[in-house]
Design a protein around this motif. Structure first.
Motif, PDB file in Angstrom:
ATOM      1  N   ALA A   1      27.375  24.558   9.819  1.00  0.00           N
ATOM      2  CA  ALA A   1      27.220  24.060  11.121  1.00  0.00           C
ATOM      3  C   ALA A   1      28.543  23.713  11.731  1.00  0.00           C
ATOM      4  O   ALA A   1      28.858  23.980  13.037  1.00  0.00           O
ATOM      5  CB  ALA A   1      26.387  22.759  11.073  1.00  0.00           C
ATOM      6  N   LEU A   2      29.451  23.556  10.890  1.00  0.00           N
ATOM      7  CA  LEU A   2      30.913  23.118  11.322  1.00  0.00           C
ATOM      8  C   LEU A   2      31.541  24.558  11.769  1.00  0.00           C
ATOM      9  O   LEU A   2      32.133  24.451  12.981  1.00  0.00           O
ATOM     10  CB  LEU A   2      31.554  22.626   9.908  1.00  0.00           C
ATOM     11  CG  LEU A   2      31.205  21.319   9.399  1.00  0.00           C
ATOM     12  CD1 LEU A   2      32.041  20.943   8.124  1.00  0.00           C
ATOM     13  CD2 LEU A   2      31.339  20.268  10.663  1.00  0.00           C
ATOM     14  N   LEU A   3      31.170  25.475  10.988  1.00  0.00           N
ATOM     15  CA  LEU A   3      31.848  26.701  11.366  1.00  0.00           C
ATOM     16  C   LEU A   3      31.217  27.079  12.922  1.00  0.00           C
ATOM     17  O   LEU A   3      31.918  27.885  13.766  1.00  0.00           O
ATOM     18  CB  LEU A   3      31.523  27.907  10.382  1.00  0.00           C
ATOM     19  CG  LEU A   3      32.335  27.863   9.029  1.00  0.00           C
ATOM     20  CD1 LEU A   3      31.984  29.024   8.018  1.00  0.00           C
ATOM     21  CD2 LEU A   3      33.851  28.348   9.552  1.00  0.00           C
ATOM     22  N   MET A   4      29.840  27.055  13.089  1.00  0.00           N
ATOM     23  CA  MET A   4      29.125  27.501  14.204  1.00  0.00           C
ATOM     24  C   MET A   4      29.374  26.574  15.558  1.00  0.00           C
ATOM     25  O   MET A   4      28.224  26.542  16.318  1.00  0.00           O
ATOM     26  CB  MET A   4      27.979  27.900  13.924  1.00  0.00           C
ATOM     27  CG  MET A   4      27.557  28.951  12.940  1.00  0.00           C
ATOM     28  SD  MET A   4      28.228  30.327  13.229  1.00  0.00           S
ATOM     29  CE  MET A   4      27.386  30.878  14.443  1.00  0.00           C
ATOM     30  N   SER A   5      30.309  25.612  15.439  1.00  0.00           N
ATOM     31  CA  SER A   5      30.565  24.713  16.629  1.00  0.00           C
ATOM     32  C   SER A   5      31.801  25.474  17.513  1.00  0.00           C
ATOM     33  O   SER A   5      32.518  25.916  17.283  1.00  0.00           O
ATOM     34  CB  SER A   5      30.891  23.395  16.142  1.00  0.00           C
ATOM     35  OG  SER A   5      32.189  23.523  15.458  1.00  0.00           O
ATOM     36  N   PHE A   6      31.304  24.964  18.961  1.00  0.00           N
ATOM     37  CA  PHE A   6      32.614  25.266  19.671  1.00  0.00           C
ATOM     38  C   PHE A   6      33.538  24.694  19.579  1.00  0.00           C
ATOM     39  O   PHE A   6      34.719  25.084  19.768  1.00  0.00           O
ATOM     40  CB  PHE A   6      31.774  24.882  21.286  1.00  0.00           C
ATOM     41  CG  PHE A   6      32.794  25.470  22.432  1.00  0.00           C
ATOM     42  CD1 PHE A   6      32.810  26.632  23.009  1.00  0.00           C
ATOM     43  CD2 PHE A   6      33.613  24.338  23.080  1.00  0.00           C
ATOM     44  CE1 PHE A   6      33.559  27.179  23.828  1.00  0.00           C
ATOM     45  CE2 PHE A   6      34.530  24.558  24.058  1.00  0.00           C
ATOM     46  CZ  PHE A   6      34.569  26.024  24.441  1.00  0.00           C
ATOM     47  N   ASP A   7      33.729  23.556  19.036  1.00  0.00           N
ATOM     48  CA  ASP A   7      35.142  22.786  18.801  1.00  0.00           C
ATOM     49  C   ASP A   7      35.732  23.515  17.892  1.00  0.00           C
ATOM     50  O   ASP A   7      36.920  23.517  18.097  1.00  0.00           O
ATOM     51  CB  ASP A   7      34.537  21.202  18.578  1.00  0.00           C
ATOM     52  CG  ASP A   7      34.414  20.231  19.668  1.00  0.00           C
ATOM     53  OD1 ASP A   7      33.847  20.787  20.716  1.00  0.00           O
ATOM     54  OD2 ASP A   7      34.373  19.182  19.322  1.00  0.00           O
ATOM     55  N   PHE A   8      35.175  23.782  16.889  1.00  0.00           N
ATOM     56  CA  PHE A   8      35.713  24.518  15.776  1.00  0.00           C
ATOM     57  C   PHE A   8      36.419  25.827  16.103  1.00  0.00           C
ATOM     58  O   PHE A   8      37.793  26.153  15.876  1.00  0.00           O
ATOM     59  CB  PHE A   8      34.888  24.553  14.608  1.00  0.00           C
ATOM     60  CG  PHE A   8      35.578  25.132  13.291  1.00  0.00           C
ATOM     61  CD1 PHE A   8      35.994  24.267  12.254  1.00  0.00           C
ATOM     62  CD2 PHE A   8      36.046  26.576  13.041  1.00  0.00           C
ATOM     63  CE1 PHE A   8      36.591  24.880  11.155  1.00  0.00           C
ATOM     64  CE2 PHE A   8      36.307  26.891  12.015  1.00  0.00           C
ATOM     65  CZ  PHE A   8      36.937  26.089  11.063  1.00  0.00           C
ATOM     66  N   ALA A   9      35.615  26.602  16.994  1.00  0.00           N
ATOM     67  CA  ALA A   9      36.127  27.948  17.442  1.00  0.00           C
ATOM     68  C   ALA A   9      37.249  27.731  18.384  1.00  0.00           C
ATOM     69  O   ALA A   9      38.237  28.500  18.450  1.00  0.00           O
ATOM     70  CB  ALA A   9      34.933  28.608  18.045  1.00  0.00           C
ATOM     71  N   PHE A  10      37.263  26.666  19.264  1.00  0.00           N
ATOM     72  CA  PHE A  10      38.171  26.598  20.294  1.00  0.00           C
ATOM     73  C   PHE A  10      39.526  26.020  19.778  1.00  0.00           C
ATOM     74  O   PHE A  10      40.551  26.440  20.107  1.00  0.00           O
ATOM     75  CB  PHE A  10      37.653  25.252  21.101  1.00  0.00           C
ATOM     76  CG  PHE A  10      38.585  24.766  22.381  1.00  0.00           C
ATOM     77  CD1 PHE A  10      38.723  25.718  23.460  1.00  0.00           C
ATOM     78  CD2 PHE A  10      39.262  23.576  22.364  1.00  0.00           C
ATOM     79  CE1 PHE A  10      39.643  25.529  24.736  1.00  0.00           C
ATOM     80  CE2 PHE A  10      40.301  23.394  23.504  1.00  0.00           C
ATOM     81  CZ  PHE A  10      40.604  24.210  24.599  1.00  0.00           C
ATOM     82  N   ILE A  11      39.563  25.130  18.799  1.00  0.00           N
ATOM     83  CA  ILE A  11      40.744  24.568  18.184  1.00  0.00           C
ATOM     84  C   ILE A  11      41.311  25.597  17.154  1.00  0.00           C
ATOM     85  O   ILE A  11      42.653  25.881  17.217  1.00  0.00           O
ATOM     86  CB  ILE A  11      40.689  23.271  17.415  1.00  0.00           C
ATOM     87  CG1 ILE A  11      39.885  22.190  18.319  1.00  0.00           C
ATOM     88  CG2 ILE A  11      42.008  22.963  16.464  1.00  0.00           C
ATOM     89  CD1 ILE A  11      39.911  20.869  17.554  1.00  0.00           C
ATOM     90  N   LEU A  12      40.400  26.560  16.661  1.00  0.00           N
ATOM     91  CA  LEU A  12      40.992  27.540  16.006  1.00  0.00           C
ATOM     92  C   LEU A  12      41.746  28.815  16.561  1.00  0.00           C
ATOM     93  O   LEU A  12      42.749  29.154  16.304  1.00  0.00           O
ATOM     94  CB  LEU A  12      39.727  28.191  15.162  1.00  0.00           C
ATOM     95  CG  LEU A  12      40.170  29.677  14.348  1.00  0.00           C
ATOM     96  CD1 LEU A  12      40.725  29.089  13.043  1.00  0.00           C
ATOM     97  CD2 LEU A  12      38.575  29.968  13.961  1.00  0.00           C
TER      98      LEU A  12
END
Length: 494
Positions: free
Chosen positions: A270-281
């Motif tokens: 769930a952490l990997l598949m979040s927009f926040d995680f992808a955006f900051i990455l």
């Protein structure tokens, strides 16, 4: 005869094996708490006491506090030196036992003054600098140590503060004690630490560490990740989205970091598949990509200061350009990535709701404003601030002008005008007006003489040049240049 000898020796062997049992004899079943052994070198370990008293004894030692040995218990110096033994402890006069804390502190101050006097005598009127570094103790407080060599810092806020820090104290006393950040300190780590000052980025790295630990802890998960990555690369090659070649598209593993305090034990998928995680990455990928060239240049053993300072300027320019013009491109990249990975993309025009905070105290903002201002702009501003703290305009100009005296590549950077500007702008109190006039003429002779000298034309550093000028006695011919070189050597980057 042989059998008789064996029978005679057996009791001796038995006695040898019985000795450890006597040495490891257990303490009495009940220990008198009022008469515990205080000396850590002599007292038994806690586990050697009776089990039913171990907690009681541990609390007793805690209540007793740190052990303060008496001088009478450690007459080491007296035992090694008869003359000292005749004058201390029981043999000392009643008014000169030196057991008072005040007297002992006075003796330490005497030692300190002697050390300071010795250092001052060794340095004399020579120029010197201070290298300042710090390390965290167990309570996470910065402990600082000083080494007399250069005024350089590794970036702790209590040292680099313009008004209240250690730098200000130096500048108030000596205006020309220049602040130069330690170039050997890993800039990449400092930039990441600066970005983590933002709560969303801090959460991102916590989640990242958690995911890496989850995958790395299991050989099965690691193998599945490698297999999935290999299958993905093969599929992308088949459809022509990525190119093939030697050394590209290699399947790598995850390096397991240390577990940070307070990492949330959420669902890693769930952490990997979040927009926040992808955006900051994606933001950190772009920022770290821009700064990586500078970081690698500063880590080289043989540093090219001039090119490094040019890289500082270009790095700041690129990060500023990313801040001004990079939002739309970044949002498109993240949106495309999320759609490709089936990650839900929030409506940027919707009202942003910050979970965990009172809505009455939070201004109504859009989702786009949150991601653009609170995260994107904040991260870049932190990077620019960190770079400006480490490489301000004065430091960059000082190092660029100092590089004109670098003897590498047959003195190709040598410039009379730049060296005179260096003296006028950064070392005006070290040269009188008359000496500044003479310096220009010395530099003209120096430019024709030193680069062609057989012992001086292959120098690789300013420090080697300084030593070579002394060995060839050129330092007496060009005393003003020699003085300037010694001033430059106090900068902790040479």
């Amino acid at each position: 005869m042989c059998n008789v000898e064996v029978m005679v020796e057996q009791p001796q062997c038995a006695s040898v094996y019985e000795e450890p049992a006597l040495i490891n004899e257990q303490p009495p079943t009940r220990i008198d708490i009022a008469h515990l052994i205080r000396d850590p070198s002599n007292r038994p370990q806690i586990w050697e006491y009776p089990i039913n008293q171990q907690d009681e004894i541990r609390r007793a030692y805690i209540n007793l506090g740190p052990y303060q040995p008496l001088m009478s218990e450690y007459p080491l110096t007296a035992s090694y030196n008869e003359q000292v033994g005749a004058l201390v402890l029981d043999n000392a006069p009643q008014n000169a036992k030196y057991t008072s804390h005040q007297i002992q502190k006075e003796i330490l101050h005497v030692f300190a003054r002697n050390v300071q006097s010795s250092i001052h005598h060794e340095i004399g009127d020579a120029r010197f600098c201070l290298i300042v570094d710090e390390a965290r103790d167990e309570s996470r407080r910065e402990q600082m140590a000083l080494v007399i060599r250069g005024q350089g810092y590794d970036g702790a806020s209590n040292m680099r503060g313009e008004w209240n820090g250690l730098q200000a104290l130096f500048i108030n006393d000596c205006p020309y004690a220049y602040y130069v950040h330690c170039l050997a300190h890993q800039l990449q780590l400092a930039l990441i630490a600066a970005a983590r000052e933002i709560s969303d980025v801090h959460t991102f790295f916590q989640n990242l560490i958690f995911i890496i630990n989850i995958v790395s802890a299991s050989c099965k998960r690691n193998d599945e990740l490698r297999a999935f990555q290999a299958a993905t690369i093969e599929h992308l090659v088949d459809i022509g989205e990525i190119e093939t070649g030697k050394g590209v598209n290699q399947v790598g593993g995850l390096q397991r970091p240390e577990i940070a305090d307070g990492v949330r034990t959420s669902n890693p998928f769930a952490l990997l598949m979040s927009f926040d995680f992808a955006f900051i990455l994606h933001i950190m990928k772009n920022v770290m990509g821009i700064t990586d060239v500078l970081c690698q240049a500063l880590q080289q053993k043989s540093q090219d200061i001039l090119n490094a300072m040019h890289l500082v300027t270009t790095t700041k320019t690129l990060i500023q350009k990313l801040r001004d013009d990079g939002w739309e491109t970044l949002l498109e990249e993240v949106t495309s990535f999320c759609k490709h990975q089936d990650i839900e993309v929030p409506d940027m025009d919707a009202c942003f709701s910050n979970v965990g905070r009172s809505h009455r105290k939070t201004k109504s903002i859009t989702v786009e404003h949150h991601y653009r201002v609170d995260i994107f702009t904040a991260i870049i501003d932190q990077q620019l601030q960190e770079l400006n703290n480490r490489f301000n305009e004065q430091t960059i100009e000082l190092l660029k002008l100092s590089a004109t005296l670098d003897p590498k590549n047959n003195y190709k950077l040598f410039s009379v005008e730049d060296i005179c500007l260096l003296v006028d702008k950064f070392y005006p109190e070290d040269f009188s007006n008359q000496e500044k006039t003479h310096l220009r003429f010395q530099l003209q002779h120096y430019e024709l003489d030193v680069p062609n000298h057989p012992k001086l034309k292959n120098m690789s550093s300013i420090a080697d040049l300084c030593q070579g000028l002394v060995e060839t006695e050129k330092s007496t011919i060009y005393p003003l240049i020699d003085r300037l070189i010694r001033l430059i050597l106090t900068l902790p980057v040479q």
